[in-house]
Design a protein around this motif. Sequence first.
Motif, PDB file in Angstrom:
ATOM      1  N   ALA A 108       0.830  -1.210   0.000  1.00 13.62           N
ATOM      2  CA  ALA A 108       0.000   0.000   0.000  1.00 13.62           C
ATOM      3  C   ALA A 108       0.863   1.259   0.000  1.00 13.62           C
ATOM      4  O   ALA A 108       0.569   2.218  -0.732  1.00 13.62           O
ATOM      5  CB  ALA A 108      -0.925   0.001   1.210  1.00 13.62           C
ATOM      6  N   ASP A 109       1.932   1.279   0.777  1.00  5.45           N
ATOM      7  CA  ASP A 109       2.832   2.432   0.794  1.00  5.45           C
ATOM      8  C   ASP A 109       3.443   2.666  -0.586  1.00  5.45           C
ATOM      9  O   ASP A 109       3.566   3.806  -1.040  1.00  5.45           O
ATOM     10  CB  ASP A 109       3.954   2.237   1.813  1.00  5.45           C
ATOM     11  CG  ASP A 109       3.477   2.274   3.252  1.00  5.45           C
ATOM     12  OD1 ASP A 109       2.342   2.743   3.502  1.00  5.45           O
ATOM     13  OD2 ASP A 109       4.243   1.822   4.138  1.00  5.45           O
ATOM     14  N   GLU A 110       3.821   1.584  -1.244  1.00 11.39           N
ATOM     15  CA  GLU A 110       4.435   1.688  -2.574  1.00 11.39           C
ATOM     16  C   GLU A 110       3.436   2.223  -3.599  1.00 11.39           C
ATOM     17  O   GLU A 110       3.762   3.091  -4.400  1.00 11.39           O
ATOM     18  CB  GLU A 110       4.949   0.311  -3.011  1.00 11.39           C
ATOM     19  CG  GLU A 110       5.775   0.321  -4.250  1.00 11.39           C
ATOM     20  CD  GLU A 110       7.103   1.057  -4.106  1.00 11.39           C
ATOM     21  OE1 GLU A 110       7.596   1.582  -5.125  1.00 11.39           O
ATOM     22  OE2 GLU A 110       7.643   1.115  -2.989  1.00 11.39           O
ATOM     23  N   VAL A 111       2.211   1.725  -3.549  1.00 11.93           N
ATOM     24  CA  VAL A 111       1.182   2.152  -4.498  1.00 11.93           C
ATOM     25  C   VAL A 111       0.827   3.628  -4.300  1.00 11.93           C
ATOM     26  O   VAL A 111       0.510   4.328  -5.267  1.00 11.93           O
ATOM     27  CB  VAL A 111      -0.072   1.248  -4.360  1.00 11.93           C
ATOM     28  CG1 VAL A 111      -1.259   1.804  -5.116  1.00 11.93           C
ATOM     29  CG2 VAL A 111       0.258  -0.160  -4.824  1.00 11.93           C
ATOM     30  N   ARG A 112       0.911   4.111  -3.084  1.00 18.16           N
ATOM     31  CA  ARG A 112       0.570   5.515  -2.787  1.00 18.16           C
ATOM     32  C   ARG A 112       1.653   6.505  -3.197  1.00 18.16           C
ATOM     33  O   ARG A 112       1.405   7.709  -3.202  1.00 18.16           O
ATOM     34  CB  ARG A 112       0.295   5.671  -1.297  1.00 18.16           C
ATOM     35  CG  ARG A 112      -0.993   5.053  -0.862  1.00 18.16           C
ATOM     36  CD  ARG A 112      -1.284   5.399   0.585  1.00 18.16           C
ATOM     37  NE  ARG A 112      -2.317   4.539   1.102  1.00 18.16           N
ATOM     38  CZ  ARG A 112      -2.140   3.630   2.046  1.00 18.16           C
ATOM     39  NH1 ARG A 112      -0.953   3.462   2.605  1.00 18.16           N
ATOM     40  NH2 ARG A 112      -3.139   2.882   2.453  1.00 18.16           N
ATOM     41  N   LYS A 113       2.829   6.025  -3.517  1.00 18.73           N
ATOM     42  CA  LYS A 113       3.909   6.943  -3.904  1.00 18.73           C
ATOM     43  C   LYS A 113       3.540   7.679  -5.186  1.00 18.73           C
ATOM     44  O   LYS A 113       2.960   7.089  -6.101  1.00 18.73           O
ATOM     45  CB  LYS A 113       5.217   6.190  -4.125  1.00 18.73           C
ATOM     46  CG  LYS A 113       5.885   5.730  -2.861  1.00 18.73           C
ATOM     47  CD  LYS A 113       7.198   5.057  -3.187  1.00 18.73           C
ATOM     48  CE  LYS A 113       7.896   4.565  -1.932  1.00 18.73           C
ATOM     49  NZ  LYS A 113       9.122   3.826  -2.256  1.00 18.73           N
ATOM     50  N   PRO A 114       3.891   8.969  -5.264  1.00 15.35           N
ATOM     51  CA  PRO A 114       3.621   9.715  -6.488  1.00 15.35           C
ATOM     52  C   PRO A 114       4.343   9.065  -7.681  1.00 15.35           C
ATOM     53  O   PRO A 114       5.480   8.637  -7.572  1.00 15.35           O
ATOM     54  CB  PRO A 114       4.212  11.102  -6.204  1.00 15.35           C
ATOM     55  CG  PRO A 114       4.317  11.177  -4.718  1.00 15.35           C
ATOM     56  CD  PRO A 114       4.520   9.783  -4.223  1.00 15.35           C
ATOM     57  N   GLY A 115       3.637   8.990  -8.783  1.00 15.79           N
ATOM     58  CA  GLY A 115       4.239   8.448  -9.996  1.00 15.79           C
ATOM     59  C   GLY A 115       4.259   6.938 -10.077  1.00 15.79           C
ATOM     60  O   GLY A 115       4.818   6.366 -11.009  1.00 15.79           O
ATOM     61  N   TYR A 116       3.631   6.268  -9.113  1.00 19.08           N
ATOM     62  CA  TYR A 116       3.620   4.803  -9.143  1.00 19.08           C
ATOM     63  C   TYR A 116       2.835   4.334 -10.354  1.00 19.08           C
ATOM     64  O   TYR A 116       1.778   4.840 -10.678  1.00 19.08           O
ATOM     65  CB  TYR A 116       2.979   4.235  -7.874  1.00 19.08           C
ATOM     66  CG  TYR A 116       2.860   2.727  -7.914  1.00 19.08           C
ATOM     67  CD1 TYR A 116       3.950   1.925  -7.634  1.00 19.08           C
ATOM     68  CD2 TYR A 116       1.659   2.120  -8.289  1.00 19.08           C
ATOM     69  CE1 TYR A 116       3.858   0.542  -7.678  1.00 19.08           C
ATOM     70  CE2 TYR A 116       1.561   0.739  -8.345  1.00 19.08           C
ATOM     71  CZ  TYR A 116       2.663  -0.045  -8.050  1.00 19.08           C
ATOM     72  OH  TYR A 116       2.568  -1.419  -8.120  1.00 19.08           O
ATOM     73  N   ARG A 117       3.386   3.326 -11.035  1.00 19.07           N
ATOM     74  CA  ARG A 117       2.696   2.717 -12.171  1.00 19.07           C
ATOM     75  C   ARG A 117       2.602   1.215 -11.908  1.00 19.07           C
ATOM     76  O   ARG A 117       3.587   0.586 -11.575  1.00 19.07           O
ATOM     77  CB  ARG A 117       3.457   2.971 -13.452  1.00 19.07           C
ATOM     78  CG  ARG A 117       3.568   4.473 -13.746  1.00 19.07           C
ATOM     79  CD  ARG A 117       4.081   4.702 -15.087  1.00 19.07           C
ATOM     80  NE  ARG A 117       3.004   4.306 -16.005  1.00 19.07           N
ATOM     81  CZ  ARG A 117       3.013   4.544 -17.300  1.00 19.07           C
ATOM     82  NH1 ARG A 117       4.026   5.119 -17.852  1.00 19.07           N
ATOM     83  NH2 ARG A 117       2.019   4.161 -18.043  1.00 19.07           N
ATOM     84  N   TRP A 118       1.392   0.670 -12.066  1.00 24.51           N
ATOM     85  CA  TRP A 118       1.168  -0.759 -11.858  1.00 24.51           C
ATOM     86  C   TRP A 118       1.985  -1.536 -12.887  1.00 24.51           C
ATOM     87  O   TRP A 118       1.974  -1.207 -14.070  1.00 24.51           O
ATOM     88  CB  TRP A 118      -0.314  -1.055 -12.020  1.00 24.51           C
ATOM     89  CG  TRP A 118      -0.690  -2.400 -11.510  1.00 24.51           C
ATOM     90  CD1 TRP A 118      -0.833  -3.510 -12.256  1.00 24.51           C
ATOM     91  CD2 TRP A 118      -0.916  -2.771 -10.158  1.00 24.51           C
ATOM     92  NE1 TRP A 118      -1.176  -4.565 -11.456  1.00 24.51           N
ATOM     93  CE2 TRP A 118      -1.221  -4.144 -10.153  1.00 24.51           C
ATOM     94  CE3 TRP A 118      -0.898  -2.090  -8.951  1.00 24.51           C
ATOM     95  CZ2 TRP A 118      -1.510  -4.850  -8.991  1.00 24.51           C
ATOM     96  CZ3 TRP A 118      -1.183  -2.796  -7.810  1.00 24.51           C
ATOM     97  CH2 TRP A 118      -1.485  -4.139  -7.832  1.00 24.51           C
ATOM     98  N   PRO A 119       2.717  -2.578 -12.425  1.00 20.54           N
ATOM     99  CA  PRO A 119       3.519  -3.367 -13.377  1.00 20.54           C
ATOM    100  C   PRO A 119       2.638  -4.037 -14.422  1.00 20.54           C
ATOM    101  O   PRO A 119       1.560  -4.513 -14.124  1.00 20.54           O
ATOM    102  CB  PRO A 119       4.203  -4.419 -12.506  1.00 20.54           C
ATOM    103  CG  PRO A 119       3.885  -4.092 -11.100  1.00 20.54           C
ATOM    104  CD  PRO A 119       2.826  -3.052 -11.074  1.00 20.54           C
ATOM    105  N   SER A 120       3.136  -4.064 -15.641  1.00 15.94           N
ATOM    106  CA  SER A 120       2.366  -4.678 -16.744  1.00 15.94           C
ATOM    107  C   SER A 120       2.637  -6.142 -16.852  1.00 15.94           C
ATOM    108  O   SER A 120       3.651  -6.650 -16.622  1.00 15.94           O
ATOM    109  CB  SER A 120       2.731  -4.060 -18.071  1.00 15.94           C
ATOM    110  OG  SER A 120       2.714  -2.679 -18.025  1.00 15.94           O
TER     111      SER A 120
END
Length: 67
Positions: A55-67
């Motif tokens: 959750a902390d990683e996903v909330r970081k600005p500029g996070y993009r879900w891995p494809s």
Amino acid sequence: MPINDALRVEITDADVRAAKMDWLAARDGVDPDRDADGALWYYKRLISTQAQQIADEVRKPGYRWPS
């Protein structure tokens, strides 16, 4: 609350799998010296901590879900 990265411990999938195996061994009596309740508590704590890390990683600005 800010996170002190110097104190942060990364929980890996391997950590969670190992804790699960320890708990199952304790629960099934494979390791009679192991406390099943304590092993389950530790397993659940690792799952919870890893979920918070994700959750902390996903909330970081500029996070993009891995494809």
